[in-house]
Design an enzyme around this catalytic site. Structure first.
Site, short mmCIF file in Angstrom:
data_model
loop_
_atom_site.label_atom_id
_atom_site.label_comp_id
_atom_site.label_asym_id
_atom_site.label_seq_id
_atom_site.Cartn_x
_atom_site.Cartn_y
_atom_site.Cartn_z
N SER A 241 0.99 -1.19 0.11
CA SER A 241 -0.14 -0.05 0.06
C SER A 241 0.75 1.31 -0.02
CB SER A 241 -0.89 -0.15 1.19
OG SER A 241 -1.63 1.26 1.32
N LYS B 93 -3.12 5.05 -2.63
CA LYS B 93 -3.77 6.01 -2.10
C LYS B 93 -4.49 7.29 -3.08
CE LYS B 93 -3.79 4.35 2.21
NZ LYS B 93 -5.16 3.84 2.77
N ASP C 272 -6.87 3.06 -3.14
CA ASP C 272 -7.86 3.33 -1.75
C ASP C 272 -8.06 4.58 -1.47
OD1 ASP C 272 -8.88 3.05 0.86
OD2 ASP C 272 -6.96 2.12 1.68
N GLU D 15 -11.20 0.90 -2.88
CA GLU D 15 -11.29 0.55 -1.68
C GLU D 15 -12.02 1.82 -0.93
OE1 GLU D 15 -8.04 -0.90 0.20
OE2 GLU D 15 -8.78 -0.54 2.47
N ASP E 130 -13.62 -1.04 3.48
CA ASP E 130 -12.64 -1.01 4.48
C ASP E 130 -13.66 -0.53 5.71
OD1 ASP E 130 -10.67 -0.49 6.57
OD2 ASP E 130 -9.40 0.36 5.18
N LYS F 63 -9.87 -6.21 8.85
CA LYS F 63 -8.98 -5.70 9.76
C LYS F 63 -9.27 -6.16 11.14
CE LYS F 63 -7.31 -1.53 7.16
NZ LYS F 63 -7.33 -0.10 7.05
N GLY G 53 -4.25 -3.69 6.33
CA GLY G 53 -3.08 -3.39 7.22
C GLY G 53 -3.19 -1.99 8.12
O1 OSB Z 1 -7.09 2.29 4.64
O2 OSB Z 1 -6.05 0.54 4.58
C1 OSB Z 1 -6.13 1.57 4.65
C2 OSB Z 1 -2.97 2.44 6.80
C3 OSB Z 1 -3.48 3.04 8.10
C4 OSB Z 1 -4.70 3.26 7.90
C5 OSB Z 1 -5.67 2.84 7.05
C6 OSB Z 1 -5.13 2.08 5.99
C7 OSB Z 1 -3.64 1.86 5.92
C8 OSB Z 1 -2.88 1.37 4.57
C9 OSB Z 1 -1.76 0.79 4.83
O3 OSB Z 1 -3.64 1.22 3.57
C10 OSB Z 1 -1.77 -0.73 5.11
C11 OSB Z 1 -0.28 -1.21 5.62
O4 OSB Z 1 0.61 -1.07 5.00
O5 OSB Z 1 -0.19 -1.26 6.80
MG MG Z 2 -8.12 1.07 3.42
#
Ligand code: OSB
Ligand code: MG
Length: 369
Positions: free
Chosen positions: A136, A164, A189, A214, A239, A263, A291
């Protein structure tokens, strides 16, 4: 089993990179680690994935500490527990606070697996020996930097690239990525950065053959997502909107998504995560493990969960070294050609490194009955 002692630690760790989403940036990651000890000195470990500020959901490190200290830890300490599935029942009269609940529930799952002498994956019913992972990537200063990062992670072997997006950093960015990487498995995302009024912009993403988008719309919405999904080809993945089995059931019934990101912290623990997994499997909704920039403890839980059969899409559980100079577990989580070999040692299968943990601890409290 009985939990005889709980040690709660507030940890601060510096990321190797600034992580930027549609909501803002951070470099330092603060989180809680919870160690649950039984009468024989065995320890189970859990991690709170709440952030320092409530941008992702309403929880924070401080609210998690409060809920754990004043409600959750007292209700678990010294209580006879047959199976970790009971923990979510015990917590059923405490509303929400899912990340706080998950912190201690995860530690009890780890402890339970260690007592049985089986891996956490095994205790959960997981069968995969290897899991596939993607990466990500946060919002970057410019497209060139993003393209360089993608190139690096594709070379590393990550199985899919997630970027993102937010209004203004979306259609043109995806066009550039596709120009350079026409075939890479790619997704976006939005962390809730759009509204249904933005449907034309979201429709414009259809031409890039994304695996999914996402959480494009509001973090508490499943109605507008259903309307959106009818108008775009890209599969919607939820999510932030999914906090429970019931949320997942309703989202599937409404057609709000075609994929769900699970999650553990967001849904209140491994037991609920597994229930959502099973429900999705029944309805042919593929899932993947999200994550939260976890330390090795939370990462190990994600790996164990991902061994369940319906985790058919690569997750966000990248290598420890992507995030940290030194992780809090030994060995660290490593990724080869986009694959993690699932540990088969009892419990989470990685040893918490107490020396490193001590160095990073900014507050610590022990609870016993
Ligand atoms: O939206 O998936 C998400 C990280 C922090 C909060 C929300 C998200 C994320 C990530 C990174 O997309 C995921 C990772 O590498 O741990
Ligand atoms: Mg997300």
């Amino acid at each position: 089993m009985k939990v005889k002692q709980v040690i709660l630690r507030h940890i601060k760790m510096r990321l190797k990179f600034v992580f930027t989403t549609s909501f803002g940036s951070f470099l330092d990651k603060e989180f809680l680690l919870l160690e649950a000890k039984d009468e024989n000195g065995l320890s189970g470990w859990g991690e709170s994935v709440a952030f320092h500020s409530p941008w992702y959901n309403e929880e924070t490190i401080k609210t998690n500490w409060h809920i754990l200290e004043d409600f959750l830890i007292p209700s678990v300490l010294n209580r006879e527990i047959e199976h970790p599935d009971e923990i979510s029942q015990i917590f059923s009269n405490i509303r929400k606070n899912n990340m706080a609940k998950s912190t201690i529930e995860g530690a009890v799952w780890d402890l339970y697996a260690k007592q049985k002498g089986v891996s956490l994956a095994n205790a959960l019913g997981g069968t995969k020996k290897e899991i596939e992972v993607g990466i990500s990537i946060g919002i970057q200063k410019n497209v060139d930097e993003l393209l360089h990062l993608i190139e690096k992670y594709v070379k590393d072997g990550y199985k899919r690239i997630k970027v993102k997006i937010k209004p203004g950093w979306d259609v043109e960015v995806m066009r550039e990525i596709r120009k350079h990487f026409p075939n890479v498995p790619l997704m976006a995302d939005a962390n809730s950065a759009y509204r249904l009024d933005d449907v034309d912009r979201l429709k414009a993403l259809d031409e890039f053959d994304l695996m999914m988008i996402e959480q494009p719309l509001a973090s508490d919405d499943i109605v507008d997502h259903a309307k959106l999904q009818k108008q775009i080809l890209t599969p919607v993945c939820l999510d932030e909107s999914i906090h429970s089995y019931e949320d997942a059931r309703k989202a599937i019934e409404l057609g709000s998504c075609k994929i769900i990101n699970i999650k553990i912290g967001r849904v209140g623990g491994l037991t609920e995560a597994k229930r959502i997994h099973d429900l999705c499997e029944k309805h042919n909704i593929p899932v993947w493990c999200g994550g939260m920039l976890e330390s090795g403890i939370g990462r190990a839980h994600n790996i164990a969960l991902t061994t369940l059969s319906n985790f058919v899409l690569p997750g966000d559980t990248a290598a420890s070294s992507r995030y940290w100079e030194k992780d809090v577990i030994t060995p660290e989580v490593t990724v080869h050609h986009g694959v993690i070999t699932v540990p088969d040692k009892p419990g989470i299968g990685y040893e918490p490194n107490l020396e490193v943990i001590q160095q990073l601890t900014i507050n610590e409290k022990s609870f016993s009955s």
